[in-house]
Scaffold this motif. Structure first.
Motif, short mmCIF file in Angstrom:
data_model
loop_
_atom_site.label_atom_id
_atom_site.label_comp_id
_atom_site.label_asym_id
_atom_site.label_seq_id
_atom_site.Cartn_x
_atom_site.Cartn_y
_atom_site.Cartn_z
N ILE A 97 5.99 7.92 4.01
CA ILE A 97 5.64 6.66 2.98
C ILE A 97 4.85 7.58 1.96
O ILE A 97 4.04 8.38 2.19
CB ILE A 97 4.62 5.73 3.94
N VAL A 98 5.22 7.11 0.65
CA VAL A 98 4.62 7.33 -0.53
C VAL A 98 3.31 6.33 -0.57
O VAL A 98 3.78 5.23 -0.61
CB VAL A 98 5.58 7.08 -1.74
N ALA A 99 2.39 6.76 -0.74
CA ALA A 99 1.16 5.76 -0.70
C ALA A 99 0.73 5.38 -2.22
O ALA A 99 0.79 6.10 -3.18
CB ALA A 99 -0.42 6.61 -0.21
N TYR A 100 0.28 4.04 -2.30
CA TYR A 100 -0.05 3.75 -3.45
C TYR A 100 -1.52 3.62 -3.37
O TYR A 100 -2.02 2.87 -2.43
CB TYR A 100 0.35 2.34 -3.82
N TRP A 109 2.84 10.32 3.67
CA TRP A 109 2.18 10.11 5.09
C TRP A 109 3.36 10.07 5.98
O TRP A 109 4.28 9.43 5.69
CB TRP A 109 1.46 8.83 5.02
N ARG A 110 3.38 10.74 7.09
CA ARG A 110 4.10 10.56 8.02
C ARG A 110 3.76 9.54 9.22
O ARG A 110 2.68 9.60 9.59
CB ARG A 110 4.50 12.06 8.71
N LEU A 144 11.52 0.39 1.45
CA LEU A 144 10.69 -1.14 1.49
C LEU A 144 9.44 -0.53 1.48
O LEU A 144 8.86 0.42 1.81
CB LEU A 144 11.06 -1.54 3.00
N GLU A 145 8.75 -1.52 1.02
CA GLU A 145 7.37 -1.51 0.83
C GLU A 145 6.60 -1.75 2.28
O GLU A 145 6.99 -2.67 3.05
CB GLU A 145 6.84 -2.14 -0.23
N VAL A 168 0.71 -1.31 0.08
CA VAL A 168 0.10 -0.11 0.02
C VAL A 168 0.94 1.24 -0.07
O VAL A 168 0.33 2.31 -0.08
CB VAL A 168 -0.82 0.02 1.21
N GLY A 169 2.05 1.14 0.07
CA GLY A 169 3.08 2.37 -0.16
C GLY A 169 4.48 1.73 0.10
O GLY A 169 4.75 0.61 0.29
#
Length: 175
Positions: free
Chosen positions: A24-27, A65-66, A84-85, A9-10
């Motif tokens: 985090i970069v969200a998917y 997202w922090r 990492l994902e 999910v990110g």
């Protein structure tokens, strides 16, 4: 009982501050629906089974997202997670409306024109403010970028392992 399918999910892009928080970069939107005391899973290179991390705090930070995890208390531990994902078990994903799909359900599908011409495999989905963009890899390793809009994406058929598109004139002339 079969193990859960793990759905990314990110991706952890970097550390944030000195308390072990990460960005985090969200998917998609799933990450933004997570709350404190819920879990995200990370698969460390040395592990085959994803490790559960408990969200202590999650909040938007620009386009990312922090997130602070209960198990990650300092920057050194957070650095080990960069790149990492993060994911969740498939059964924890919210139900979607008819005709909506998660990215992981589309990546890997064949992409064909309405006339049946094979364009390639859907390799990645990029998010933009206006709409998603499908990255299609052709047989030669080249990439085709298709806006994921109704005028172009005519049908999504995961059960048939394909996406049917009507690319704009001139976009596929070299293929």
């Amino acid at each position: 009982m079969q193990p859960s399918k793990w759905v990314p999910v990110g991706r952890i892009s970097r550390t944030h501050g000195t308390d072990g928080a990460v960005l985090i970069v969200a998917y998609g939107e799933t990450l933004g629906e997570r709350q404190a005391d819920e879990r995200l899973f990370v698969c460390l290179p040395s592990m085959r089974i994803p490790k559960a991390l408990t969200i202590e705090d999650i909040r938007p930070h620009g386009r990312q997202w922090r997130v602070r995890f209960r198990e990650v208390g300092h920057m050194q531990a957070a650095r080990a997670l960069v790149g990492l994902e993060v994911g969740v078990p498939e059964e924890e994903l919210p139900e979607l409306e008819e005709g909506e799909y998660y990215h992981y359900q589309l990546v890997g599908l064949r992409v064909e024109t309405v006339s049946g011409h094979f364009l390639g495999i859907l390799k990645e989905i990029l998010e933009s403010p206006a709409h998603d963009i499908y990255v299609v890899e052709d047989e030669r390793g080249g990439e085709l970028l298709l806006p994921a809009v109704e005028e172009i994406v005519r049908a999504v058929r995961p059960e048939e392992n394909r996406v049917v598109v009507q690319p704009p004139a001139g976009l596929t002339d070299d293929l």
